[in-house]
Each structure stands twice: as structure tokens, then as C-alpha cells.
Design a protein around this motif. Structure first.
Motif, short mmCIF file in Angstrom:
data_model
loop_
_atom_site.label_atom_id
_atom_site.label_comp_id
_atom_site.label_asym_id
_atom_site.label_seq_id
_atom_site.Cartn_x
_atom_site.Cartn_y
_atom_site.Cartn_z
N VAL A 1 2.75 -19.34 -9.00
CA VAL A 1 3.98 -20.09 -9.24
C VAL A 1 3.77 -21.58 -8.97
N LEU A 2 3.03 -21.92 -7.93
CA LEU A 2 2.78 -23.32 -7.63
C LEU A 2 2.00 -24.00 -8.75
N PHE A 3 0.99 -23.31 -9.28
CA PHE A 3 0.22 -23.87 -10.38
C PHE A 3 1.08 -23.97 -11.64
N ALA A 4 1.96 -23.00 -11.86
CA ALA A 4 2.85 -23.05 -13.02
C ALA A 4 3.80 -24.25 -12.92
N CYS A 5 4.31 -24.49 -11.72
CA CYS A 5 5.18 -25.65 -11.50
C CYS A 5 4.39 -26.95 -11.73
N ALA A 6 3.16 -26.98 -11.24
CA ALA A 6 2.32 -28.17 -11.42
C ALA A 6 2.03 -28.41 -12.90
N ALA A 7 1.82 -27.31 -13.65
CA ALA A 7 1.56 -27.43 -15.09
C ALA A 7 2.78 -28.01 -15.80
N GLU B 1 -4.32 -18.14 -15.44
CA GLU B 1 -3.90 -18.99 -16.55
C GLU B 1 -3.14 -20.24 -16.08
N ALA B 2 -2.23 -20.08 -15.14
CA ALA B 2 -1.42 -21.22 -14.69
C ALA B 2 -2.31 -22.32 -14.11
N ALA B 3 -3.26 -21.93 -13.28
CA ALA B 3 -4.18 -22.91 -12.69
C ALA B 3 -5.01 -23.58 -13.78
N PHE B 4 -5.49 -22.79 -14.72
CA PHE B 4 -6.36 -23.33 -15.77
C PHE B 4 -5.58 -24.28 -16.69
N VAL B 5 -4.37 -23.90 -17.07
CA VAL B 5 -3.55 -24.75 -17.94
C VAL B 5 -3.24 -26.07 -17.23
N PHE B 6 -2.88 -26.00 -15.95
CA PHE B 6 -2.61 -27.22 -15.19
C PHE B 6 -3.81 -28.15 -15.19
N LEU B 7 -4.99 -27.61 -14.95
CA LEU B 7 -6.19 -28.44 -14.85
C LEU B 7 -6.61 -28.99 -16.22
N CYS B 8 -6.37 -28.23 -17.29
CA CYS B 8 -6.65 -28.74 -18.64
C CYS B 8 -5.72 -29.90 -18.96
N LEU B 9 -4.43 -29.74 -18.63
CA LEU B 9 -3.47 -30.82 -18.85
C LEU B 9 -3.83 -32.05 -18.01
N ALA B 10 -4.25 -31.82 -16.77
CA ALA B 10 -4.64 -32.94 -15.91
C ALA B 10 -5.85 -33.66 -16.47
N THR B 11 -6.81 -32.90 -17.01
CA THR B 11 -8.00 -33.51 -17.61
C THR B 11 -7.61 -34.45 -18.75
N ILE B 12 -6.73 -33.99 -19.63
CA ILE B 12 -6.31 -34.80 -20.77
C ILE B 12 -5.47 -36.00 -20.32
N TYR B 13 -4.60 -35.78 -19.32
CA TYR B 13 -3.76 -36.87 -18.82
C TYR B 13 -4.63 -38.02 -18.30
N PHE B 14 -5.58 -37.70 -17.43
CA PHE B 14 -6.42 -38.75 -16.85
C PHE B 14 -7.35 -39.36 -17.91
N LEU B 15 -7.73 -38.56 -18.90
CA LEU B 15 -8.56 -39.08 -19.98
C LEU B 15 -7.78 -40.13 -20.79
N LYS B 16 -6.50 -39.84 -21.05
CA LYS B 16 -5.67 -40.80 -21.78
C LYS B 16 -5.42 -42.06 -20.94
N LYS B 17 -5.43 -41.91 -19.62
CA LYS B 17 -5.21 -43.05 -18.72
C LYS B 17 -6.50 -43.82 -18.46
N ASP B 18 -7.61 -43.36 -19.07
CA ASP B 18 -8.94 -43.96 -18.85
C ASP B 18 -9.40 -43.86 -17.40
N LYS B 19 -8.89 -42.85 -16.69
CA LYS B 19 -9.36 -42.57 -15.33
C LYS B 19 -10.40 -41.45 -15.43
N ILE B 20 -11.59 -41.85 -15.85
CA ILE B 20 -12.63 -40.88 -16.21
C ILE B 20 -13.03 -40.01 -15.02
N GLU B 21 -13.12 -40.62 -13.83
CA GLU B 21 -13.52 -39.85 -12.65
C GLU B 21 -12.57 -38.68 -12.38
#
Length: 258
Positions: free
Chosen positions: A23-29, A70-90
Motif C-alpha cells: 500500500v505504501l508503494f502504491a501511494c508513492a506511485a 508491482e506497486a514498488a516496481f511501478v513507483f521506481l519506474c515512474l521515479a526513474t522517468i521523473y528524474f530523467l526528465k528533470k535531468d537529475k541523472i544520478e
């Protein structure tokens, strides 16, 4: 990663800790999905689109409420794309590495990041070296499998049977209704990939293209489950088809939730 988080909450009970972790990962996603559509001006009604995402697709609604990664994985995939769009590569690479520790499919974020960096002419030696953290995470995961099970490739020992030539499931699965649904889903996500590209969401489009190519190799009756990580990006790709009228949008959400 998912079992590790469950362990952190195991003081309230193993089963309870598992549900809390999900549930926490789903909320984070949901929160990072909202942040993406709000911050980058993607949706006219970012909150309503986020609420819709909480209930759709049905497979996501199921697996974000039970003991599944799935919830954890979806959250981390979204986070990857978010930071990529923000040019925060690290931070993008760290999110992708954690996604890989959650499900090995996270390694597909490597070509997504490299492709995006190439398109933005940011493919420097420093950034390329940073992305090596992602395959390193996969190496660490397989090393843990070796320590735990005595088999470095334990994952493939269980799941290799489900990987076949592209679209094998269309001829191998006996249920014609399922085959049609599978074909429709593949087409929808392919259209979503091009819709995202047309919207200028190159990072999201690359993710759907690369991940969808993998999904075509999956010969499994629950193929729609493997498609869940693409769902939030597909919703963004099709955002323009949602009602502009708030009341109409809310009605769509209520129908979906029911």
C-alpha cells in the motif's frame, strides 16, 4: 527490495507487513504520477487523472492491494522517468537500480536512460559510467540468488520457460478470447508509445517501446500483468481523450472504480 521492505514492517506481523509495504508503494506511485502530470503540465486535470490511475487498469488495481512487487516496481519506474526528465541523472539511475533489485525487468531502464541521454546530447562518459550501476544491481541480485539458492541464474531456472519467440502466445494459447484481448492490448500500448513520442515525452515513449518489445516475448497466461508498468505512461499518452469537463471525468472515475 520488496521482501526487504516487508522485513522492515514485519514487527507488526509478516502478512500485515506485506500489505503495508504494498500500500505504501502504491501511494508513492500515485503521488509521483500526480507530480509528473502536474509539474510538467501534461494533464488538464492532474488530480482526476491520478485518481483514475488508482483504479485502472484492473490488473493494477488488483496487484497494488495484495502481496506483489508491482506497486514498488511501478513507483521506481515512474521515479526513474521523473528524474530523467528533470535531468537529475544520478537519482534516475539510482531509481532504475532499485527497480532492478525489485524485478529484473528494471534492467530495461538502462537502454531507456541511455537513449534519452543520447537524444538530449547528454551521453557523456560520466553519465555512461553512472548507468553501470543498473547492471551492477542485477549482478548483486543474481549473486544473492547464488547465496540463497546455490544458483546464480535461479530466476531463469523458474521463468525461462515463459520466454519464447515474439507473439508465441497468439498461436500457443488455446483460449481465442484471450488471444484477441492480448492482441488488442499490444496494439493499444504500441499506439500509446507513438502518442507519447508525438507529445514530446521521449523518455516515456522509449520506456513503452523497449518494455513492450520484451512483453511480446512473454508466453504466459497472465500477460496483462507484465504490461502493468506501461499503464501509467499509456494513460499520459492518451490523456487528451479524457473529458475536459470535471463532472464527466468524475463519472468516468466512478464507473471505473465500481
Amino acid at each position: 527490495l520488496y521482501p526487504f521492505i516487508i522485513r522492515l514492517f514485519s514487527f507488526i506481523g509478516a502478512f500485515e507487513g506485506m500489505i503495508v509495504a504494498t500500500v505504501l508503494f502504491a501511494c508513492a506511485a500515485a503521488l509521483i504520477f500526480y507530480k509528473i502530470v502536474k509539474e510538467f503540465g501534461i494533464a488538464d486535470h492532474p488530480l482526476l487523472l491520478t485518481i483514475f490511475f488508482c483504479f485502472f487498469p484492473p490488473r493494477w488495481f488488483l496487484y497494488r492491494n495484495v502481496g506483489a512487487s508491482e506497486a514498488a516496481f511501478v513507483f521506481l519506474c515512474l521515479a526513474t522517468i521523473y528524474f530523467l526528465k528533470k535531468d537529475k541523472i544520478e537519482f534516475s539511475v539510482i531509481s532504475a537500480a532499485l527497480a532492478t533489485l525489485t524485478r529484473i525487468f528494471g534492467v530495461f531502464l538502462l537502454p531507456v536512460i541511455l537513449g534519452s541521454l543520447a537524444l538530449k546530447k547528454q551521453l557523456t562518459l560520466k553519465n555512461v559510467l553512472l548507468t553501470l550501476l543498473i547492471p551492477t544491481a542485477l549482478l548483486l541480485l543474481f549473486s544473492w540468488y547464488f547465496i540463497s539458492f546455490g544458483d546464480f541464474f535461479a530466476y531463469f531456472g523458474v521463468n525461462a520457460v515463459n520466454i519464447r519467440e515474439p507473439f508465441h502466445i497468439m498461436v500457443a494459447f488455446n483460449n481465442s478470447y484471450f488471444r484477441e484481448l492480448y492482441g488488442i492490448l499490444i496494439a493499444i500500448y504500441a499506439i500509446a508509445a507513438f502518442a507519447l513520442w508525438d507529445r514530446g515525452e521521449k523518455e516515456m515513449s522509449l520506456f513503452v517501446i523497449i518494455y513492450l518489445a520484451f512483453v511480446t516475448l512473454v508466453a504466459h497466461g497472465d500477460a496483462s500483468r507484465y504490461m502493468i508498468p506501461m499503464a501509467p505512461f499509456a494513460l499520459i499518452g492518451f490523456e487528451k481523450i479524457f473529458p475536459k469537463n470535471r463532472i464527466a471525468f468524475i463519472i468516468v472515475i466512478v464507473i471505473t472504480a465500481i
